[in-house]
Scaffold this active site. Sequence first.
Site, mmCIF file in Angstrom:
data_model
loop_
_atom_site.group_PDB
_atom_site.id
_atom_site.type_symbol
_atom_site.label_atom_id
_atom_site.label_comp_id
_atom_site.label_asym_id
_atom_site.label_seq_id
_atom_site.Cartn_x
_atom_site.Cartn_y
_atom_site.Cartn_z
ATOM 1 C CB SER A 65 -5.036 -13.362 -11.372
ATOM 2 O OG SER A 65 -5.985 -12.695 -10.568
ATOM 3 C CG HIS A 79 -2.087 -1.011 0.999
ATOM 4 N ND1 HIS A 79 -3.223 -0.757 0.281
ATOM 5 C CD2 HIS A 79 -2.178 -2.314 1.382
ATOM 6 C CE1 HIS A 79 -3.986 -1.844 0.258
ATOM 7 N NE2 HIS A 79 -3.364 -2.811 0.908
ATOM 8 C CG ASP A 87 -0.187 -5.544 -8.499
ATOM 9 O OD1 ASP A 87 0.655 -5.514 -7.589
ATOM 10 O OD2 ASP A 87 -1.406 -5.466 -8.316
HETATM 11 C C1 GLA Z 1 -2.938 -4.458 -4.958
HETATM 12 C C2 GLA Z 1 -2.787 -3.338 -5.975
HETATM 13 C C3 GLA Z 1 -1.378 -2.754 -5.941
HETATM 14 C C4 GLA Z 1 -0.948 -2.392 -4.523
HETATM 15 C C5 GLA Z 1 -1.237 -3.543 -3.562
HETATM 16 C C6 GLA Z 1 -0.959 -3.169 -2.147
HETATM 17 O O1 GLA Z 1 -2.143 -5.538 -5.326
HETATM 18 O O2 GLA Z 1 -3.050 -3.818 -7.268
HETATM 19 O O3 GLA Z 1 -1.312 -1.630 -6.796
HETATM 20 O O4 GLA Z 1 -1.556 -1.211 -4.096
HETATM 21 O O5 GLA Z 1 -2.574 -3.993 -3.664
HETATM 22 O O6 GLA Z 1 0.397 -2.954 -1.953
#
Ligand code: GLA
Length: 355
Positions: free
Chosen positions: A109, A18, A157
Amino acid sequence: MSTVIAVAPGRVNLIGEHTDYNGGLCLPFAIGLGTTATLTTRRDRRLSIDSDRGEVWTGTWDDVVRQDVNGWAAYVAGVLWAMAEDGWEVPGLDIAITTTLPLGGGLSSSAALECSVALAVAALSRPDRDRDERMRLAEACRRAETEYVGAPTGGMDQLASLLATPDHGVLIDFADPTAPRVHDVELGFDAASLAVLVTDTGVRHALADGDGGYAQRRAECEAFAADPATSERTLAARGRHVRTESDRVRRTVEALRTRDWSTVGELMTASHASLRDDFEVSCAELDTSVDAALAAGASGARMTGGGFGGCSIALVARDDVDRVAAAIGRSYEARGWPAPAHHVVSPGAGARLHQ
Ligand code: GLA
């Protein structure tokens, strides 16, 4: 007509949760599980999107532009939309998707789906993608998820899936959110006979769910950023997590450099405590798997990903993997919960084309 196949991995975030939408640091790595997109160009402008996990969607480019695509196919349509906005040539396509990732399970995913499609569409114009171009593709994928699907995710991600290299973490600095800075950090787990054990709690979250905790946390972080001196305890706790978490990422990178595994483990566990107590995105199933892994001798353990379910990770000696997994299984059984699934993952390559 031509066919292009691209595969994009899911990710585990070693530490830095986060932080991506808060101008902070994170350190994800790509895993061996991933998603494969097979794209075949058509002579007309029609689109079909098929997957091994859902029903086939068929339509036209007009449907895509009108945002008239729902469910999982929206992630694919969103990428086509974002790439067309960026000036890419997007022809009529038959798209077939297969995946080895658990869906909505905290291993990205959705990013793997987006990135496999993006890399394949880009390859229709030109096969080699340098790092800068991959960064632009990652941004198109993030926009697809945020602006098209409506899941306000942060960008970690997609960068991990497109930029990871084997045996390395992707250190991402979001200090300038419009131009994240990316460095490879050697992890060296294998050489140290360590393994990362992923436990899938089986509890599912939906980041696109408007009432979901993820969107609420983002709003709370924005409120904190607007008034960092706030006396409101919840907002102050959210802000404290973000600040201390980026600091833990920095210290993890240092500890990795000196192969100081006990410090790496301690920082992972401290990250979990902060996500549980200050950011409040853990759940009983995640806490239980973390506690059981630590009691069974893991160097460190934490939830990974957005939270509210999904997966935990534990850093364990390779020879102890089965023992730690069994201990986690027993702790679930004792609470009457269904047995969690386990995966042993190692840091692998980012998205690539199949020749
Ligand atoms: C999800 C979101 C990411 C990130 C995480 C927490 O995976 O897709 O962008 O904010 O939560 O770190």
